[in-house]
Scaffold this motif. Sequence first.
Motif, mmCIF file in Angstrom:
data_model
loop_
_atom_site.group_PDB
_atom_site.id
_atom_site.type_symbol
_atom_site.label_atom_id
_atom_site.label_comp_id
_atom_site.label_asym_id
_atom_site.label_seq_id
_atom_site.Cartn_x
_atom_site.Cartn_y
_atom_site.Cartn_z
ATOM 1 N N ASP A 1 21.483 24.063 -6.583
ATOM 2 C CA ASP A 1 21.189 23.758 -5.408
ATOM 3 C C ASP A 1 22.194 23.750 -4.344
ATOM 4 O OD1 ASP A 1 19.155 22.850 -3.307
ATOM 5 O OD2 ASP A 1 20.217 20.901 -3.420
ATOM 6 N N ALA A 2 22.144 24.993 -3.633
ATOM 7 C CA ALA A 2 23.146 24.995 -2.424
ATOM 8 C C ALA A 2 23.424 23.722 -1.643
ATOM 9 C CB ALA A 2 22.827 26.153 -1.577
ATOM 10 N N ALA A 3 22.267 23.032 -1.309
ATOM 11 C CA ALA A 3 22.413 22.019 -0.467
ATOM 12 C C ALA A 3 23.245 20.884 -1.039
ATOM 13 C CB ALA A 3 20.887 21.344 -0.012
ATOM 14 N N THR A 4 23.027 20.643 -2.190
ATOM 15 C CA THR A 4 24.130 19.668 -3.226
ATOM 16 C C THR A 4 25.212 20.172 -2.939
ATOM 17 O OG1 THR A 4 21.956 19.004 -4.603
ATOM 18 C CG2 THR A 4 24.133 18.628 -5.492
ATOM 19 N N LEU A 5 25.679 21.355 -3.310
ATOM 20 C CA LEU A 5 26.951 21.575 -3.183
ATOM 21 C C LEU A 5 27.722 21.545 -1.726
ATOM 22 C CD1 LEU A 5 29.613 23.226 -3.813
ATOM 23 C CD2 LEU A 5 28.371 25.501 -3.338
ATOM 24 N N LEU A 6 26.917 21.934 -0.814
ATOM 25 C CA LEU A 6 27.409 21.751 0.679
ATOM 26 C C LEU A 6 27.647 20.000 0.991
ATOM 27 C CD1 LEU A 6 25.302 24.227 2.561
ATOM 28 C CD2 LEU A 6 27.900 24.367 2.405
ATOM 29 N N ALA A 7 26.417 19.380 0.271
ATOM 30 C CA ALA A 7 26.902 17.818 0.635
ATOM 31 C C ALA A 7 28.366 17.378 -0.045
ATOM 32 C CB ALA A 7 25.602 16.981 0.175
ATOM 33 N N PHE A 8 28.289 17.897 -1.148
ATOM 34 C CA PHE A 8 29.645 17.549 -2.007
ATOM 35 C C PHE A 8 30.933 18.029 -1.013
ATOM 36 C CE2 PHE A 8 33.053 18.241 -4.966
ATOM 37 C CZ PHE A 8 33.055 16.839 -5.677
ATOM 38 N N LEU A 9 30.984 19.394 -0.876
ATOM 39 C CA LEU A 9 31.782 19.799 0.078
ATOM 40 C C LEU A 9 32.128 19.031 1.192
ATOM 41 C CD1 LEU A 9 31.590 23.532 -0.993
ATOM 42 C CD2 LEU A 9 32.953 21.893 -1.708
ATOM 43 N N ASP A 10 31.119 18.790 2.261
ATOM 44 C CA ASP A 10 31.252 18.110 3.144
ATOM 45 C C ASP A 10 32.183 16.504 3.047
ATOM 46 O OD1 ASP A 10 30.263 20.025 5.177
ATOM 47 O OD2 ASP A 10 28.234 19.077 4.957
ATOM 48 N N GLU A 11 31.680 15.953 2.024
ATOM 49 C CA GLU A 11 32.293 14.758 1.781
ATOM 50 C C GLU A 11 33.613 14.937 1.092
ATOM 51 O OE1 GLU A 11 31.551 10.791 -1.331
ATOM 52 O OE2 GLU A 11 30.152 12.761 -1.256
ATOM 53 N N ASN A 12 33.989 15.904 0.334
ATOM 54 C CA ASN A 12 35.215 15.798 -0.304
ATOM 55 C C ASN A 12 36.171 17.080 0.077
ATOM 56 O OD1 ASN A 12 34.661 13.907 -2.739
ATOM 57 N ND2 ASN A 12 32.639 15.199 -2.493
ATOM 58 N N ALA A 13 35.788 18.025 0.972
ATOM 59 C CA ALA A 13 36.784 19.081 1.102
ATOM 60 C C ALA A 13 38.078 18.748 1.812
ATOM 61 C CB ALA A 13 36.021 19.924 2.255
ATOM 62 N N PRO A 14 38.143 17.780 2.382
ATOM 63 C CA PRO A 14 39.607 17.156 2.846
ATOM 64 C C PRO A 14 40.418 16.855 1.865
ATOM 65 C CG PRO A 14 37.725 16.199 4.162
ATOM 66 C CD PRO A 14 37.317 16.770 2.980
ATOM 67 N N ALA A 15 39.917 16.278 0.632
ATOM 68 C CA ALA A 15 40.705 16.059 -0.403
ATOM 69 C C ALA A 15 40.839 16.946 -1.623
ATOM 70 C CB ALA A 15 40.178 14.590 -1.280
ATOM 71 N N MET A 16 40.268 18.074 -1.389
ATOM 72 C CA MET A 16 40.359 19.138 -2.381
ATOM 73 C C MET A 16 41.454 19.867 -2.177
ATOM 74 S SD MET A 16 36.369 20.238 -2.621
ATOM 75 C CE MET A 16 36.464 21.292 -3.943
ATOM 76 N N ALA A 17 42.068 20.278 -3.508
ATOM 77 C CA ALA A 17 43.033 21.394 -3.497
ATOM 78 C C ALA A 17 42.366 22.819 -3.041
ATOM 79 C CB ALA A 17 43.528 21.716 -4.676
ATOM 80 N N ARG A 18 43.402 23.637 -2.181
ATOM 81 C CA ARG A 18 42.722 24.717 -1.636
ATOM 82 C C ARG A 18 42.190 25.639 -2.327
ATOM 83 N NH1 ARG A 18 43.955 27.366 3.013
ATOM 84 N NH2 ARG A 18 45.338 25.854 3.647
ATOM 85 N N THR A 19 42.759 25.636 -3.758
ATOM 86 C CA THR A 19 42.115 26.721 -4.758
ATOM 87 C C THR A 19 40.709 26.140 -5.350
ATOM 88 O OG1 THR A 19 44.538 27.273 -5.643
ATOM 89 C CG2 THR A 19 42.437 27.443 -7.070
#
Length: 264
Positions: free
Chosen positions: A226-244
């Motif tokens: 589900d693309a929406a599931t991925l986007l929700a995860f990224l919206d929440e966690n992108a600031p903490a994710m490594a660039r790679t």
Amino acid sequence: MADGASSGARGRVDATAVLLTADALAAAIDAAGSPEAAAGAGRFFRTGPGQYGEGDVFVGVRVPVTRALVRRAVGMPGTEASALLASPVHEHRLAGLLVLVERYRRATAPRTRDDAERDALHARYLAQVRGGRVNNWDLVDASAEWLVGDWLLGPPAHGVAAVLDPLAASPSLWERRVAMLATFAFIKAGDAGPTLRYARRLLDDREDLIHKAVGWMLREVGKRVDAATLLAFLDENAPAMARTALSYASEHLDPAERVRLRAL
């Protein structure tokens, strides 16, 4: 096994022989090797001092050739496959893992279902992982989805946390990658839960190969579940994710969406 199956066996392997022992399969792999390809593989898999594959040995056999040889060894006993995993030669260890995977897949197929065999192969694999013999990213990626992930799916379903939590918390880079790659089986079954759980746990990992694994599995969630599931995860966690990890995870998103996520 590895020493006796090296240069002395080159060129003397029957191209049609069924390969049922570790020595026979190792000799066939060695006979197909190339010093030039071995040197290139050593550079590609970072075998230099201080690199993640330090000290690994290659004979220079392409993966499709190894897979073709393994197809002649599918009847090999698990003990022989384990002997291959004790070899210092990378392609021998890959072949041993591919034998275990093929045996597992046959034990999973409806016509040849064998739950005792599945359990034994899973246990044998985890022992090899914990013994440090599944020790490069291609070895993990060729095996973890089946010998850990699919086994956890069952039936009967097994306790995911009991198996994956210790792997995800391990000081071993390769054990942590096994935990992440095992969730691929759940993604293919339509369940993003384990992937999201272990991606969160590994967000602050220091290893680039874990960042890539996390991003890859998240990307597959967006593609297959589900693309929406991925986007929700990224919206929440992108600031903490490594660039790679963020780059891999967002690879198939709209360019404007990727820019927005990077800005977080």
